[in-house]
Write a protein that holds these residues in place. Structure first.
Motif, PDB file in Angstrom:
ATOM      1  N   ALA A  76     -32.537 -11.820  24.042  1.00  0.00           N
ATOM      2  CA  ALA A  76     -32.552 -11.482  22.618  1.00  0.00           C
ATOM      3  C   ALA A  76     -32.488 -12.744  21.762  1.00  0.00           C
ATOM      4  N   ARG A  77     -31.713 -13.719  22.192  1.00  0.00           N
ATOM      5  CA  ARG A  77     -31.627 -14.982  21.450  1.00  0.00           C
ATOM      6  C   ARG A  77     -32.957 -15.722  21.481  1.00  0.00           C
ATOM      7  N   ARG A  78     -33.620 -15.727  22.626  1.00  0.00           N
ATOM      8  CA  ARG A  78     -34.875 -16.476  22.768  1.00  0.00           C
ATOM      9  C   ARG A  78     -36.069 -15.749  22.174  1.00  0.00           C
ATOM     10  N   GLY A  79     -36.042 -14.441  22.154  1.00  0.00           N
ATOM     11  CA  GLY A  79     -37.158 -13.688  21.587  1.00  0.00           C
ATOM     12  C   GLY A  79     -38.469 -13.957  22.309  1.00  0.00           C
ATOM     13  N   ALA A  80     -39.455 -14.409  21.585  1.00  0.00           N
ATOM     14  CA  ALA A  80     -40.786 -14.647  22.159  1.00  0.00           C
ATOM     15  C   ALA A  80     -40.776 -15.760  23.194  1.00  0.00           C
ATOM     16  N   ARG A  81     -39.707 -16.543  23.271  1.00  0.00           N
ATOM     17  CA  ARG A  81     -39.613 -17.604  24.274  1.00  0.00           C
ATOM     18  C   ARG A  81     -39.117 -17.088  25.620  1.00  0.00           C
ATOM     19  N   ALA A  90     -26.651  -3.639  35.407  1.00  0.00           N
ATOM     20  CA  ALA A  90     -26.065  -4.263  34.222  1.00  0.00           C
ATOM     21  C   ALA A  90     -26.025  -3.241  33.092  1.00  0.00           C
ATOM     22  N   ASN A  91     -24.850  -2.990  32.581  1.00  0.00           N
ATOM     23  CA  ASN A  91     -24.661  -2.037  31.496  1.00  0.00           C
ATOM     24  C   ASN A  91     -24.811  -2.728  30.145  1.00  0.00           C
ATOM     25  N   ALA A  92     -24.957  -1.946  29.078  1.00  0.00           N
ATOM     26  CA  ALA A  92     -24.953  -2.525  27.735  1.00  0.00           C
ATOM     27  C   ALA A  92     -23.544  -3.003  27.389  1.00  0.00           C
ATOM     28  N   CYS A  93     -22.545  -2.222  27.766  1.00  0.00           N
ATOM     29  CA  CYS A  93     -21.130  -2.584  27.634  1.00  0.00           C
ATOM     30  C   CYS A  93     -20.473  -2.297  28.978  1.00  0.00           C
ATOM     31  N   PHE A  94     -19.844  -3.293  29.558  1.00  0.00           N
ATOM     32  CA  PHE A  94     -19.240  -3.080  30.874  1.00  0.00           C
ATOM     33  C   PHE A  94     -17.996  -2.218  30.781  1.00  0.00           C
ATOM     34  N   ALA A 172     -28.782  -6.333  21.245  1.00  0.00           N
ATOM     35  CA  ALA A 172     -29.698  -7.235  21.948  1.00  0.00           C
ATOM     36  C   ALA A 172     -30.798  -6.448  22.653  1.00  0.00           C
ATOM     37  N   LEU A 173     -30.440  -5.349  23.305  1.00  0.00           N
ATOM     38  CA  LEU A 173     -31.430  -4.528  23.990  1.00  0.00           C
ATOM     39  C   LEU A 173     -32.447  -3.957  23.012  1.00  0.00           C
ATOM     40  N   ALA A 174     -31.978  -3.551  21.851  1.00  0.00           N
ATOM     41  CA  ALA A 174     -32.872  -2.982  20.844  1.00  0.00           C
ATOM     42  C   ALA A 174     -33.734  -4.039  20.182  1.00  0.00           C
ATOM     43  N   ALA A 175     -33.224  -5.276  20.107  1.00  0.00           N
ATOM     44  CA  ALA A 175     -33.937  -6.328  19.387  1.00  0.00           C
ATOM     45  C   ALA A 175     -35.012  -7.003  20.222  1.00  0.00           C
ATOM     46  N   PHE A 176     -34.832  -7.048  21.548  1.00  0.00           N
ATOM     47  CA  PHE A 176     -35.793  -7.768  22.384  1.00  0.00           C
ATOM     48  C   PHE A 176     -37.050  -6.919  22.574  1.00  0.00           C
ATOM     49  N   THR A 177     -38.172  -7.422  22.097  1.00  0.00           N
ATOM     50  CA  THR A 177     -39.417  -6.630  22.105  1.00  0.00           C
ATOM     51  C   THR A 177     -40.311  -6.932  23.304  1.00  0.00           C
ATOM     52  N   GLY A 178     -39.898  -7.863  24.160  1.00  0.00           N
ATOM     53  CA  GLY A 178     -40.661  -8.138  25.371  1.00  0.00           C
ATOM     54  C   GLY A 178     -40.454  -7.040  26.398  1.00  0.00           C
ATOM     55  N   PRO A 179     -41.169  -7.094  27.525  1.00  0.00           N
ATOM     56  CA  PRO A 179     -41.014  -6.075  28.573  1.00  0.00           C
ATOM     57  C   PRO A 179     -39.605  -6.085  29.165  1.00  0.00           C
ATOM     58  N   ALA A 198     -28.630   6.486  28.061  1.00  0.00           N
ATOM     59  CA  ALA A 198     -28.232   5.782  26.842  1.00  0.00           C
ATOM     60  C   ALA A 198     -28.905   4.418  26.756  1.00  0.00           C
ATOM     61  N   LEU A 199     -29.061   3.740  27.895  1.00  0.00           N
ATOM     62  CA  LEU A 199     -29.775   2.462  27.909  1.00  0.00           C
ATOM     63  C   LEU A 199     -31.225   2.650  27.472  1.00  0.00           C
ATOM     64  N   LEU A 200     -31.883   3.651  28.024  1.00  0.00           N
ATOM     65  CA  LEU A 200     -33.283   3.886  27.704  1.00  0.00           C
ATOM     66  C   LEU A 200     -33.478   4.161  26.217  1.00  0.00           C
ATOM     67  N   ALA A 201     -32.524   4.858  25.623  1.00  0.00           N
ATOM     68  CA  ALA A 201     -32.633   5.189  24.198  1.00  0.00           C
ATOM     69  C   ALA A 201     -32.574   3.951  23.309  1.00  0.00           C
ATOM     70  N   LEU A 202     -32.009   2.862  23.826  1.00  0.00           N
ATOM     71  CA  LEU A 202     -31.899   1.629  23.039  1.00  0.00           C
ATOM     72  C   LEU A 202     -33.177   0.797  23.047  1.00  0.00           C
ATOM     73  N   LEU A 203     -34.006   0.964  24.081  1.00  0.00           N
ATOM     74  CA  LEU A 203     -35.113   0.040  24.301  1.00  0.00           C
ATOM     75  C   LEU A 203     -36.285   0.325  23.366  1.00  0.00           C
ATOM     76  N   PRO A 204     -36.836  -0.724  22.722  1.00  0.00           N
ATOM     77  CA  PRO A 204     -38.059  -0.536  21.942  1.00  0.00           C
ATOM     78  C   PRO A 204     -39.232  -0.182  22.844  1.00  0.00           C
ATOM     79  N   ALA A 205     -39.234  -0.731  24.031  1.00  0.00           N
ATOM     80  CA  ALA A 205     -40.225  -0.413  25.069  1.00  0.00           C
ATOM     81  C   ALA A 205     -39.652  -0.910  26.385  1.00  0.00           C
ATOM     82  N   GLY A 206     -39.867  -0.161  27.443  1.00  0.00           N
ATOM     83  CA  GLY A 206     -39.334  -0.602  28.727  1.00  0.00           C
ATOM     84  C   GLY A 206     -39.007   0.571  29.605  1.00  0.00           C
TER      85      GLY A 206
END
Length: 242
Positions: A76-81, A90-94, A172-179, A198-206
């Motif tokens: 999420a920090r790197r974005g397009a990089r 790996a959970n969204a919140c452990f 972060a999961l919602a913001a990252f638009t890469g695969p 719940a994880l799937l509901a956060l993803l823009p695509a994936g």
């Protein structure tokens, strides 16, 4: 396929346990397994700063458990990089929160953290057994995990646990638009498979999938099956760009 993939391990374990998965991926990817930061700081940004400085740019980030959560935050920090993200158990919140119940109960984690502060060695061995729970050969897998326990100091282990508890990757999961591909284990004793929806509901695509008949340490138990899923996903993502 010439994509580059970085693999990060989970808490308390040496990155060499990822070698079977890296080998199963064969020569179709440029695969590297890297250690987590050896820090006594529990500030998430300190861990991300070190990883961002140390890991190559424009590659796929993948990680198991804590490594997967750090990979998510870094993606999420790197974005397009970042070429793409793969989370393994790996959970969204452990640790469970009021609005994220499919996670480890707060009381369970608090007891685990207290145990680490009192006797890190015994806690690591218990952790290895929990990781192996749900495997077809849980005892044998636990022995393999115990052979890969980290030699990190107690202060570093506690810092890692506190990072694990404080990470909240929902944004972060919602913001990252890469695969994105997130794989959970049906019999996981640490990250409930029920978090998948719940994880799937956060993803823009994936994609989010649950592997049957395995536990938290499926990276070591089922490297061939995991490798096939990873290669297929990365190949499809790469083909979609062409």
């Amino acid at each position: 396929m010439t994509e580059r993939l970085i693999l990060l391990p989970g808490w308390g374990l040496d990155s060499t346990l990822l070698q079977p998965l890296a080998e199963a991926l064969g020569d179709q990817l440029r695969v590297e397994w890297c250690e987590l930061p050896a820090l006594t700081s529990a500030a998430v940004d300190d861990w991300l700063d070190e990883l961002d400085a140390r890991l190559p740019q424009d590659c796929w980030l993948a990680g198991w458990s804590l490594g997967g959560m750090l990979a998510t935050a870094l993606a999420a920090r790197r974005g397009a990089r970042c070429r793409g993200l793969i989370g393994l158990a790996a959970n969204a919140c452990f640790v469970a929160r009021e609005d994220w119940p499919s996670a480890m109960p707060v009381e369970t984690f608090a007891a685990f953290e207290a145990g680490c502060a009192q006797d890190a060695g015994a806690t690591l061995k218990r952790f290895a057994m929990l990781c192996a729970q749900g495997a077809s050969d849980a005892r044998g897998l636990a022995r393999r995990l115990q052979a890969a326990l980290t030699e990190a100091a107690g202060a570093q282990l506690l810092a890692g646990l506190r990072v694990l508890a404080s990470l909240d990757n929902r944004a972060a999961l919602a913001a990252f638009t890469g695969p994105q591909l997130h794989l959970l284990a049906e019999q996981d004793a640490l990250v409930p498979a029920a978090a998948g929806a719940a994880l799937l509901a956060l993803l823009p695509a994936g994609e989010v999938d649950v592997l049957e008949g395995c536990g938290h340490a499926f990276v070591l138990e089922q490297p061939q099956a995991l490798a096939a899923l990873l290669l297929e996903f990365i190949r499809e993502a790469s083909d979609g760009e062409s």
